[in-house]
Design a protein around this motif. Structure first.
Motif, PDB file in Angstrom:
ATOM      1  N   ILE A 168      81.237  13.384  -2.313  1.00  0.00           N
ATOM      2  CA  ILE A 168      81.482  13.103  -0.894  1.00  0.00           C
ATOM      3  C   ILE A 168      81.316  11.615  -0.602  1.00  0.00           C
ATOM      4  O   ILE A 168      82.115  11.019   0.137  1.00  0.00           O
ATOM      5  CB  ILE A 168      80.547  13.939  -0.005  1.00  0.00           C
ATOM      6  CG1 ILE A 168      80.809  15.429  -0.225  1.00  0.00           C
ATOM      7  CG2 ILE A 168      80.738  13.581   1.467  1.00  0.00           C
ATOM      8  CD1 ILE A 168      79.768  16.333   0.405  1.00  0.00           C
ATOM      9  N   GLU A 169      80.279  11.004  -1.176  1.00  0.00           N
ATOM     10  CA  GLU A 169      80.045   9.579  -0.939  1.00  0.00           C
ATOM     11  C   GLU A 169      81.221   8.741  -1.424  1.00  0.00           C
ATOM     12  O   GLU A 169      81.733   7.885  -0.690  1.00  0.00           O
ATOM     13  CB  GLU A 169      78.754   9.141  -1.620  1.00  0.00           C
ATOM     14  CG  GLU A 169      77.502   9.653  -0.936  1.00  0.00           C
ATOM     15  CD  GLU A 169      76.218   9.230  -1.626  1.00  0.00           C
ATOM     16  OE1 GLU A 169      75.151   9.293  -0.992  1.00  0.00           O
ATOM     17  OE2 GLU A 169      76.271   8.841  -2.821  1.00  0.00           O
ATOM     18  N   LEU A 170      81.677   8.972  -2.644  1.00  0.00           N
ATOM     19  CA  LEU A 170      82.786   8.189  -3.171  1.00  0.00           C
ATOM     20  C   LEU A 170      84.073   8.475  -2.403  1.00  0.00           C
ATOM     21  O   LEU A 170      84.817   7.558  -2.048  1.00  0.00           O
ATOM     22  CB  LEU A 170      83.012   8.480  -4.654  1.00  0.00           C
ATOM     23  CG  LEU A 170      84.177   7.672  -5.237  1.00  0.00           C
ATOM     24  CD1 LEU A 170      83.781   6.223  -5.448  1.00  0.00           C
ATOM     25  CD2 LEU A 170      84.679   8.265  -6.540  1.00  0.00           C
ATOM     26  N   GLY A 171      84.348   9.738  -2.135  1.00  0.00           N
ATOM     27  CA  GLY A 171      85.586  10.113  -1.463  1.00  0.00           C
ATOM     28  C   GLY A 171      85.693   9.646  -0.038  1.00  0.00           C
ATOM     29  O   GLY A 171      86.776   9.669   0.559  1.00  0.00           O
ATOM     30  N   ASN A 172      84.559   9.204   0.549  1.00  0.00           N
ATOM     31  CA  ASN A 172      84.571   8.753   1.943  1.00  0.00           C
ATOM     32  C   ASN A 172      84.085   7.314   2.099  1.00  0.00           C
ATOM     33  O   ASN A 172      83.837   6.873   3.220  1.00  0.00           O
ATOM     34  CB  ASN A 172      83.702   9.691   2.795  1.00  0.00           C
ATOM     35  CG  ASN A 172      84.326  11.061   2.937  1.00  0.00           C
ATOM     36  OD1 ASN A 172      85.192  11.286   3.758  1.00  0.00           O
ATOM     37  ND2 ASN A 172      83.897  12.003   2.100  1.00  0.00           N
ATOM     38  N   GLY A 173      83.968   6.593   1.000  1.00  0.00           N
ATOM     39  CA  GLY A 173      83.582   5.193   1.084  1.00  0.00           C
ATOM     40  C   GLY A 173      82.168   4.978   1.583  1.00  0.00           C
ATOM     41  O   GLY A 173      81.867   3.964   2.220  1.00  0.00           O
ATOM     42  N   MET A 174      81.267   5.927   1.301  1.00  0.00           N
ATOM     43  CA  MET A 174      79.878   5.833   1.763  1.00  0.00           C
ATOM     44  C   MET A 174      78.955   5.383   0.635  1.00  0.00           C
ATOM     45  O   MET A 174      79.278   5.539  -0.540  1.00  0.00           O
ATOM     46  CB  MET A 174      79.395   7.191   2.283  1.00  0.00           C
ATOM     47  CG  MET A 174      80.158   7.707   3.465  1.00  0.00           C
ATOM     48  SD  MET A 174      79.634   9.384   3.900  1.00  0.00           S
ATOM     49  CE  MET A 174      80.791   9.756   5.199  1.00  0.00           C
ATOM     50  N   THR A 175      77.803   4.848   1.010  1.00  0.00           N
ATOM     51  CA  THR A 175      76.829   4.447   0.002  1.00  0.00           C
ATOM     52  C   THR A 175      75.605   5.356  -0.024  1.00  0.00           C
ATOM     53  O   THR A 175      74.932   5.455  -1.035  1.00  0.00           O
ATOM     54  CB  THR A 175      76.351   3.003   0.249  1.00  0.00           C
ATOM     55  OG1 THR A 175      75.723   2.919   1.535  1.00  0.00           O
ATOM     56  CG2 THR A 175      77.520   2.037   0.205  1.00  0.00           C
ATOM     57  N   LYS A 176      75.316   6.034   1.082  1.00  0.00           N
ATOM     58  CA  LYS A 176      74.155   6.926   1.116  1.00  0.00           C
ATOM     59  C   LYS A 176      74.329   7.930   2.245  1.00  0.00           C
ATOM     60  O   LYS A 176      74.120   7.614   3.414  1.00  0.00           O
ATOM     61  CB  LYS A 176      72.861   6.131   1.321  1.00  0.00           C
ATOM     62  CG  LYS A 176      71.605   6.992   1.231  1.00  0.00           C
ATOM     63  CD  LYS A 176      70.346   6.160   1.396  1.00  0.00           C
ATOM     64  CE  LYS A 176      69.094   7.026   1.288  1.00  0.00           C
ATOM     65  NZ  LYS A 176      67.852   6.238   1.452  1.00  0.00           N
TER      66      LYS A 176
END
Length: 265
Positions: A168-176
């Motif tokens: 989910i983090e990678l697929g949505n450009g999130m870091t945490k």
């Protein structure tokens, strides 16, 4: 299926690797939104936005702060967001400002309400952002937050849970990705009074391939640029991770908090 990315490396990313990404959270989010606005705009849910405005207590004449306002957020899209707003005849009451959640460029007690939709999950330290929102809100005024979050069922010690979280983090450009109990505690610690909270969405499993397949077809028909192929690979993680996490009960894309800055005694 993702073809160019090392899926195993993403699935089992270490804490050290995740912390390294968190140090450049602003660049990660900016790169993601440089790629995805057309997809996000076309999937906009107008009916929900109207309902959300009602839950957030927004009324005509209020000075309202929208934290993370879509096409008006990342630097490249400030001009685009401004142009779209002008075209809609709303350029007089609406102003776009580039800023940082942790260091809002506004004076104390300058807004009548504040809200955020799927944006503060990009903040590496939510409590700092919440404190800034408390600072710029007038006493007794509302703040409404709807965000991606790992639910209370998420178990950091479970490798399958961590794998889905990494997707989910990678697929949505999130870091945490934030965790609901942490969000709840941080809002209270920042100074908000909690009025309401709930999970307002359950992910439908077939959704996980719909968006990706539509844009992959457009790519093969020559309607999307060649550079889009890397976006399709990255977005494999987004619907796959969100749908899998929701089915496991450890993730929600729409956790809602309705808060209020206490009125001065």
């Amino acid at each position: 299926m993702a073809s160019h990315l090392d899926r195993d490396a993403v699935e089992w990313a270490t804490e050290e690797e995740r912390r390294a990404r968190q140090k450049k959270y602003d660049q990660v989010a900016r790169d993601y939104y440089d790629l995805t606005p057309p997809i996000l705009e076309q999937g906009c849910m107008i009916a929900y936005e109207k309902l959300y405005a009602k839950m957030a207590g927004l009324k005509k004449g209020m000075r309202v702060l929208d934290l993370g306002c879509g096409v008006g957020g990342p630097a490249r899209h400030v001009e685009r967001g401004t142009a779209m707003t002008k075209k809609a005849g709303l350029d007089h009451p609406i102003t776009f400002v580039k800023g940082d959640y942790m260091k809002l460029p506004f004076p104390d007690e300058s807004f009548d309400a504040a809200y955020s939709i799927e944006a503060l999950c990009y903040a590496p330290n939510p409590i700092l952002a919440y404190r800034e929102i408390v600072r710029v809100l007038k006493p007794g005024e509302p703040f409404t937050l709807h965000d991606f979050a790992m639910t209370e069922k998420f178990d950091e010690s479970n490798p399958e849970h961590r794998k889905v979280r990494n997707w989910i983090e990678l697929g949505n450009g999130m870091t945490k990705l934030p965790w609901v109990p942490t969000m709840r505690g941080a809002l209270k610690e920042a100074g908000f009074e909690l009025i309401r909270e709930e999970d307002v969405f359950k992910m439908w499993m077939p959704f996980r391939n719909i968006v990706q397949n539509i844009y992959r077809l457009r790519y093969y028909l020559g309607l999307e640029p060649k550079e889009s192929s890397s976006l399709f690979d990255m977005m494999w993680y987004c619907p796959k991770g969100c749908a899998t996490g929701a089915a496991m009960g450890i993730f929600t894309p729409m956790y809602l908090f309705v808060c209020e800055k206490p009125a001065k005694k």
